[in-house]
Scaffold this motif. Structure first.
Motif, PDB file in Angstrom:
ATOM      1  N   SER A 137       0.829  -1.201   0.000  1.00 45.46           N
ATOM      2  CA  SER A 137       0.000   0.000   0.000  1.00 45.46           C
ATOM      3  C   SER A 137       0.870   1.261   0.000  1.00 45.46           C
ATOM      4  O   SER A 137       0.603   2.221  -0.733  1.00 45.46           O
ATOM      5  N   ARG A 138       1.938   1.262   0.794  1.00 47.74           N
ATOM      6  CA  ARG A 138       2.883   2.402   0.817  1.00 47.74           C
ATOM      7  C   ARG A 138       3.572   2.558  -0.534  1.00 47.74           C
ATOM      8  O   ARG A 138       3.756   3.671  -1.018  1.00 47.74           O
ATOM      9  N   ASN A 139       3.969   1.435  -1.149  1.00 51.70           N
ATOM     10  CA  ASN A 139       4.616   1.499  -2.463  1.00 51.70           C
ATOM     11  C   ASN A 139       3.677   2.112  -3.494  1.00 51.70           C
ATOM     12  O   ASN A 139       4.074   2.972  -4.285  1.00 51.70           O
ATOM     13  N   VAL A 140       2.418   1.652  -3.497  1.00 56.46           N
ATOM     14  CA  VAL A 140       1.431   2.186  -4.437  1.00 56.46           C
ATOM     15  C   VAL A 140       1.210   3.670  -4.170  1.00 56.46           C
ATOM     16  O   VAL A 140       1.127   4.465  -5.104  1.00 56.46           O
ATOM     17  N   ALA A 141       1.132   4.057  -2.909  1.00 60.04           N
ATOM     18  CA  ALA A 141       0.948   5.474  -2.578  1.00 60.04           C
ATOM     19  C   ALA A 141       2.112   6.307  -3.123  1.00 60.04           C
ATOM     20  O   ALA A 141       1.905   7.374  -3.708  1.00 60.04           O
ATOM     21  N   ALA A 142       3.336   5.825  -2.959  1.00 65.49           N
ATOM     22  CA  ALA A 142       4.507   6.566  -3.447  1.00 65.49           C
ATOM     23  C   ALA A 142       4.497   6.662  -4.972  1.00 65.49           C
ATOM     24  O   ALA A 142       4.914   7.673  -5.538  1.00 65.49           O
ATOM     25  N   LEU A 143       4.027   5.617  -5.630  1.00 67.78           N
ATOM     26  CA  LEU A 143       3.980   5.603  -7.093  1.00 67.78           C
ATOM     27  C   LEU A 143       2.769   6.363  -7.641  1.00 67.78           C
ATOM     28  O   LEU A 143       2.693   6.635  -8.830  1.00 67.78           O
ATOM     29  N   SER A 144       1.825   6.717  -6.761  1.00 72.51           N
ATOM     30  CA  SER A 144       0.620   7.442  -7.156  1.00 72.51           C
ATOM     31  C   SER A 144       0.879   8.951  -7.206  1.00 72.51           C
ATOM     32  O   SER A 144       1.996   9.410  -6.985  1.00 72.51           O
ATOM     33  N   ARG A 145      -0.170   9.678  -7.490  1.00 71.59           N
ATOM     34  CA  ARG A 145      -0.037  11.136  -7.609  1.00 71.59           C
ATOM     35  C   ARG A 145       0.336  11.791  -6.279  1.00 71.59           C
ATOM     36  O   ARG A 145       1.128  12.714  -6.235  1.00 71.59           O
ATOM     37  N   TRP A 146      -0.293  11.330  -5.198  1.00 69.79           N
ATOM     38  CA  TRP A 146      -0.007  11.891  -3.876  1.00 69.79           C
ATOM     39  C   TRP A 146       0.429  10.784  -2.944  1.00 69.79           C
ATOM     40  O   TRP A 146      -0.248   9.785  -2.787  1.00 69.79           O
ATOM     41  N   HIS A 147       1.565  10.994  -2.333  1.00 69.58           N
ATOM     42  CA  HIS A 147       2.133  10.041  -1.371  1.00 69.58           C
ATOM     43  C   HIS A 147       1.445  10.304  -0.034  1.00 69.58           C
ATOM     44  O   HIS A 147       0.266  10.561   0.020  1.00 69.58           O
ATOM     45  N   SER A 148       2.154  10.307   1.032  1.00 69.94           N
ATOM     46  CA  SER A 148       1.566  10.537   2.345  1.00 69.94           C
ATOM     47  C   SER A 148       1.685  12.006   2.756  1.00 69.94           C
ATOM     48  O   SER A 148       2.589  12.716   2.317  1.00 69.94           O
ATOM     49  N   PHE A 149       0.768  12.441   3.576  1.00 74.41           N
ATOM     50  CA  PHE A 149       0.754  13.796   4.137  1.00 74.41           C
ATOM     51  C   PHE A 149       0.818  14.875   3.060  1.00 74.41           C
ATOM     52  O   PHE A 149       1.458  15.911   3.241  1.00 74.41           O
ATOM     53  N   GLY A 150       0.179  14.626   1.925  1.00 72.16           N
ATOM     54  CA  GLY A 150       0.126  15.629   0.864  1.00 72.16           C
ATOM     55  C   GLY A 150       1.398  15.754   0.049  1.00 72.16           C
ATOM     56  O   GLY A 150       1.493  16.624  -0.809  1.00 72.16           O
ATOM     57  N   LYS A 151       2.370  14.898   0.315  1.00 75.94           N
ATOM     58  CA  LYS A 151       3.626  14.927  -0.436  1.00 75.94           C
ATOM     59  C   LYS A 151       3.376  14.370  -1.840  1.00 75.94           C
ATOM     60  O   LYS A 151       2.678  13.374  -2.010  1.00 75.94           O
ATOM     61  N   ALA A 152       3.943  15.017  -2.847  1.00 78.79           N
ATOM     62  CA  ALA A 152       3.754  14.571  -4.224  1.00 78.79           C
ATOM     63  C   ALA A 152       4.410  13.211  -4.433  1.00 78.79           C
ATOM     64  O   ALA A 152       5.510  12.956  -3.947  1.00 78.79           O
ATOM     65  N   GLY A 153       3.713  12.343  -5.156  1.00 73.83           N
ATOM     66  CA  GLY A 153       4.241  11.035  -5.527  1.00 73.83           C
ATOM     67  C   GLY A 153       4.772  11.090  -6.952  1.00 73.83           C
ATOM     68  O   GLY A 153       4.940  12.163  -7.525  1.00 73.83           O
ATOM     69  N   PHE A 154       4.994   9.935  -7.540  1.00 72.42           N
ATOM     70  CA  PHE A 154       5.574   9.861  -8.887  1.00 72.42           C
ATOM     71  C   PHE A 154       4.518   9.897  -9.999  1.00 72.42           C
ATOM     72  O   PHE A 154       4.864  10.038 -11.165  1.00 72.42           O
ATOM     73  N   ASP A 155       3.246   9.734  -9.655  1.00 71.03           N
ATOM     74  CA  ASP A 155       2.123   9.788 -10.608  1.00 71.03           C
ATOM     75  C   ASP A 155       2.265   8.748 -11.724  1.00 71.03           C
ATOM     76  O   ASP A 155       1.951   9.013 -12.872  1.00 71.03           O
ATOM     77  N   LEU A 156       2.741   7.559 -11.383  1.00 74.91           N
ATOM     78  CA  LEU A 156       2.901   6.475 -12.362  1.00 74.91           C
ATOM     79  C   LEU A 156       1.735   5.489 -12.328  1.00 74.91           C
ATOM     80  O   LEU A 156       1.473   4.814 -13.317  1.00 74.91           O
ATOM     81  N   VAL A 157       1.063   5.388 -11.176  1.00 78.68           N
ATOM     82  CA  VAL A 157      -0.055   4.463 -11.020  1.00 78.68           C
ATOM     83  C   VAL A 157      -1.206   5.169 -10.318  1.00 78.68           C
ATOM     84  O   VAL A 157      -1.033   6.239  -9.725  1.00 78.68           O
ATOM     85  N   GLN A 158      -2.375   4.537 -10.391  1.00 83.64           N
ATOM     86  CA  GLN A 158      -3.516   5.022  -9.624  1.00 83.64           C
ATOM     87  C   GLN A 158      -4.231   3.830  -9.029  1.00 83.64           C
ATOM     88  O   GLN A 158      -4.302   2.764  -9.648  1.00 83.64           O
ATOM     89  N   ALA A 159      -4.720   3.996  -7.818  1.00 84.62           N
ATOM     90  CA  ALA A 159      -5.473   2.944  -7.143  1.00 84.62           C
ATOM     91  C   ALA A 159      -6.907   3.431  -7.000  1.00 84.62           C
ATOM     92  O   ALA A 159      -7.141   4.539  -6.517  1.00 84.62           O
ATOM     93  N   GLN A 160      -7.823   2.610  -7.448  1.00 80.10           N
ATOM     94  CA  GLN A 160      -9.230   2.967  -7.366  1.00 80.10           C
ATOM     95  C   GLN A 160     -10.010   1.849  -6.702  1.00 80.10           C
ATOM     96  O   GLN A 160      -9.671   0.675  -6.854  1.00 80.10           O
ATOM     97  N   GLU A 161     -11.058   2.234  -6.018  1.00 77.80           N
ATOM     98  CA  GLU A 161     -11.929   1.278  -5.362  1.00 77.80           C
ATOM     99  C   GLU A 161     -12.572   0.371  -6.409  1.00 77.80           C
ATOM    100  O   GLU A 161     -13.052   0.841  -7.435  1.00 77.80           O
ATOM    101  N   ASP A 162     -12.563  -0.928  -6.137  1.00 74.65           N
ATOM    102  CA  ASP A 162     -13.237  -1.891  -7.005  1.00 74.65           C
ATOM    103  C   ASP A 162     -14.740  -1.735  -6.756  1.00 74.65           C
ATOM    104  O   ASP A 162     -15.194  -1.920  -5.629  1.00 74.65           O
ATOM    105  N   PRO A 163     -15.529  -1.376  -7.783  1.00 75.47           N
ATOM    106  CA  PRO A 163     -16.958  -1.147  -7.555  1.00 75.47           C
ATOM    107  C   PRO A 163     -17.701  -2.401  -7.080  1.00 75.47           C
ATOM    108  O   PRO A 163     -18.735  -2.300  -6.427  1.00 75.47           O
TER     109      PRO A 163
END
Length: 132
Positions: free
Chosen positions: A52-78
């Motif tokens: 989960s931390r790895n995905v957050a870092a690779l996403s647009r926003w990491h933790s505490f509003g810190k910018a991530g790498f914006d390479l992936v996105q995680a979305q809720e499975d409907p």
């Protein structure tokens, strides 16, 4: 070995101190678009919290509003709201294409979660999760 070094250098352009676990997570997601964070954890043999931390870092926003790498996105499975499905962003697709060119693969057409898995990049074998 030169190809491996060039791939690692490509990851270093994102961040000179990028952890190898982020790189492995990104490659695994690219090869298995639409996988869940739990499936990523199982595939890499890491705890779900680490995945989960790895995905957050690779996403647009990491933790505490810190910018991530914006390479992936995680979305809720409907169909299963507790499950997060991970896919590449446009930036992530561009980065994987640059990695493909490094390893000598031709560019792939725009991939979707239902598209065939990325080929030519190493596939991490599932590992056992180590307990603390």
């Amino acid at each position: 070995m030169l190809t491996v070094a060039r791939v690692l250098e490509a990851f270093r352009t994102l961040d000179p101190d990028l952890p190898i676990q982020y790189a492995l997570s990104f490659i695994t997601i690219a090869q298995n678009e639409g996988m869940s964070i739990g499936e990523l954890a199982e595939r890499l043999g890491i705890a779900q919290s680490s995945a989960s931390r790895n995905v957050a870092a690779l996403s647009r926003w990491h933790s505490f509003g810190k910018a991530g790498f914006d390479l992936v996105q995680a979305q809720e499975d409907p169909r299963e709201r507790r499950r997060k499905v991970v896919t590449l962003t446009d930036k992530g697709r561009g980065f994987i294409e640059s990695l493909r060119s490094i390893v000598g693969e031709p560019p792939k057409p725009h991939a979707t979660p239902d598209a065939p898995k990325a080929e030519g990049l190493p596939v991490p074998e599932p590992r056992r999760v180590r307990s603390a």
